[in-house]
Design an enzyme around this catalytic site. Sequence first.
Site, PDB file in Angstrom:
ATOM      1  N   ASP A 469      44.400  40.669  42.054  1.00  0.00           N
ATOM      2  CA  ASP A 469      43.593  41.882  42.210  1.00  0.00           C
ATOM      3  C   ASP A 469      43.207  42.101  43.676  1.00  0.00           C
ATOM      4  O   ASP A 469      43.302  41.191  44.510  1.00  0.00           O
ATOM      5  CB  ASP A 469      42.333  41.744  41.340  1.00  0.00           C
ATOM      6  CG  ASP A 469      41.876  43.070  40.766  1.00  0.00           C
ATOM      7  OD1 ASP A 469      42.178  44.118  41.365  1.00  0.00           O
ATOM      8  OD2 ASP A 469      41.193  43.055  39.724  1.00  0.00           O
ATOM      9  N   ASP A 535      42.808  51.164  35.679  1.00  0.00           N
ATOM     10  CA  ASP A 535      41.750  50.574  34.852  1.00  0.00           C
ATOM     11  C   ASP A 535      41.426  51.476  33.674  1.00  0.00           C
ATOM     12  O   ASP A 535      40.672  51.081  32.785  1.00  0.00           O
ATOM     13  CB  ASP A 535      40.477  50.369  35.685  1.00  0.00           C
ATOM     14  CG  ASP A 535      40.477  49.019  36.397  1.00  0.00           C
ATOM     15  OD1 ASP A 535      41.420  48.242  36.177  1.00  0.00           O
ATOM     16  OD2 ASP A 535      39.538  48.757  37.164  1.00  0.00           O
TER      17      ASP A 535
HETATM   18  C1  GLA Z   1      39.420  45.139  38.613  1.00  0.00           C
HETATM   19  C2  GLA Z   1      40.640  45.202  37.725  1.00  0.00           C
HETATM   20  C3  GLA Z   1      40.244  45.022  36.282  1.00  0.00           C
HETATM   21  C4  GLA Z   1      39.534  43.708  36.134  1.00  0.00           C
HETATM   22  C5  GLA Z   1      38.358  43.619  37.084  1.00  0.00           C
HETATM   23  C6  GLA Z   1      37.752  42.250  37.089  1.00  0.00           C
HETATM   24  O1  GLA Z   1      38.606  46.237  38.405  1.00  0.00           O
HETATM   25  O2  GLA Z   1      41.321  46.414  37.913  1.00  0.00           O
HETATM   26  O3  GLA Z   1      41.350  45.095  35.441  1.00  0.00           O
HETATM   27  O4  GLA Z   1      40.441  42.663  36.383  1.00  0.00           O
HETATM   28  O5  GLA Z   1      38.727  43.942  38.408  1.00  0.00           O
HETATM   29  O6  GLA Z   1      36.667  42.176  37.932  1.00  0.00           O
END
Ligand code: GLA
Length: 732
Positions: A469, A535
């Site tokens: 990430d 997301d």
């Molecule tokens: C980001 C990612 C999510 C999740 C969160 C965890 O927002 O896009 O899918 O993994 O971080 O903190």
Amino acid sequence: MRPDDETTTTTSARPDHAPPGVPADLLHLRAAGVSLVLDLAGLPRVLHWGADLGDLDETGLADLRRAARPAGMGSPVEGGVGHTVLPPQADGWLGTPGLTGSRAGRAWSAAFVSGAPALTRTTDGGSVLVVPAADPAAGLQLELVLELTPQGLVRQRATLTNTGDDVYEVGSLTLTLPVPARATTLLDFGGHWARERAPMRTAFTHGTRLRENRRGRTGFDTPYVLVAGTDDLAHRRGEAWGWHVAWSGNHRSLAERHHDHPGLLGGGELLAPGEVRLAPGEAYTSPWVYASYGEQGLDALADRFHAWLRARPQHPSSPRPVTLNTWEAVYFHHDLARLVELADAAAAVGAERFVLDDGWFGSRRDDTSGLGDWFVSDEVWPDGLHPLIDHVTGLGMQFGLWVEPEMVNPDSDLARAHPDWMLQLPDRLPRPVRHQQVLDLARPEAYAYVLGRLDALLTENDIAYLKWDHNRDLVDAGHGPDGVPGVHGQTLAVYRLLDDLRARHPRIEIESCSSGGARIDLEILQRTDRVWASDCIDALERRSIQPWTNLLIPLELIGAHIGSGTAHSTGRSASLGFRAGTALFGHLGIEWDLREADDAQRVELAAWVALYKEVRGLLHTGVSVHADTTDPAIQVHGVVAQDGSDALFAVAALGSSAQMPPDAVLLPGLDPDATYHLRPQAPGDVVTHGQPVPWWGPEGIRATGRVLGRLGVRPPQLSPERLVLLRATRVG
Ligand code: GLA
């Protein structure tokens, strides 16, 4: 050129013994329906990039060049304005310059003289042209690489070397390709968190459409693919010329048209002042820029990108495993018993990979602390991750783990021990985003620490997959004690980190996630195996995000999950059929606390997972097709096998239609001369209103690909946010 390619010939692009009167400096490259005609009298000047022109002998090429020469009008620059792929003002070019930079004000306008170009034909049918050039007065040397790949993609990059005896500061290096005047419309993308790749159409008029990204990552609002097209541009119509800058840091793309030039697409890295200062002998290499042509619409343009990606040796080739990701199921609430129960439920519906998301390390019980402390938390995992991993692998699933290696919470042991390891300016830390700062990976100690921790985690645990990430834009990203601009070095360091880790753990698969889909580009994808598209798992939103993400990358690289009944990001509720039938067209996963799913939901979910396993071979190797529907409420898309033998389509109602009963839908991309058996594909959503459609049943109909593509079929009446699947199998 691929590393394992053998070359058949390496010759000068200029034949030594060209017949008298025939220009020795014209080159016609052809691949997969694309022609690229280059005038190599200086730096390459593109006389044509687009549809295949067929065989052209040298006389034909010479006439093509003469025919392409503009008439003189008014008071033009003597000798005519040349537009090379790196256009300099020295050629009379007064649009965006190919190169800007100077030696404290001197050497600001380079005039490159090119040397003998070398052409390599690769065994897979591609061509690689390398053109050296120099401007001794400016103290600059250039090496330009221009490829026509076997799939008909053009890709270019340039390396600039300072051969002078003082510092040369690079301002920008912008590679370009021309597009014809009939490209009157532009399509590119904007977006934000949870709404990535929102299409934007503008007229391609005089002036510059400049998209600049200073986010320090590819960005939610990256132009992604900047397309110039004819005014009928659509998925299956219109000519399309697309441009992509493969770079995960700051970058720019532009479309430009002047009264004396019909149009160009261009772009490269976006550098901050002083970011690249070349000492004598030092060199700067630009990112790769890619260009794809579609003779009939965006699907054709996308198909070249897909084919090129799929031909890479590192392209994932194993069946893409059904993935359960724990984020929207448990968020930060890590608890072995709960996760074991979730893993059991996941395995029972057919999941093949279980990914433990954020919250497993250091003090990371929420997003305010712990980033950077890449040690398994004793607090929540007193026996380490092994009990969970053993349980997951015992169920026959792979285990995956979330990491965010480039980031650090100021509230972490790492930041307390090494406050100077964060990208910052001498007098201030950047403003935080999500309580976090960015680790300065161009700092060797910081780099060694992160690589060491990731390596240890992968060595000590049976981890098959990392969700990698990157959750913030880079602001005031100063590197080192002087706080010099750091994004360029950071971007290269991240690539190096991924490469080093993969070299140590060659079997690991990595997902590129960045607060959802903010790091999707062809350079990060050289070292990652899929992307997290957004997301936002809301299926209705995904019905826009996924197809547009598919403009650049094929479905097997696009992470697409079935969420819980009510989407966490939007609060919108949708049927399981609509959610699953949407996630099916990607690399399928589940992001839902299945412990809360009832028996009927689990049975239906298992049926969708089973369908995915049956059709993933088709979806992940076939050609993506999108119909141009006239009804804005109806979306039709699908995948057709490369040999035309099989296809799966989805007909989805995005809202309520003004039409009742619905119009016929066209099923594009089938072999026009073949006959297909077309029927509904279970478990597509069959909750419809109105009278049943006469042909709707396992018997279906028989029709040719031509009939299905031009006349289509009347679908059932669909309620808003419902979809049906159609399967077309070639018969006879
Ligand atoms: C980001 C990612 C999510 C999740 C969160 C965890 O927002 O896009 O899918 O993994 O971080 O903190």
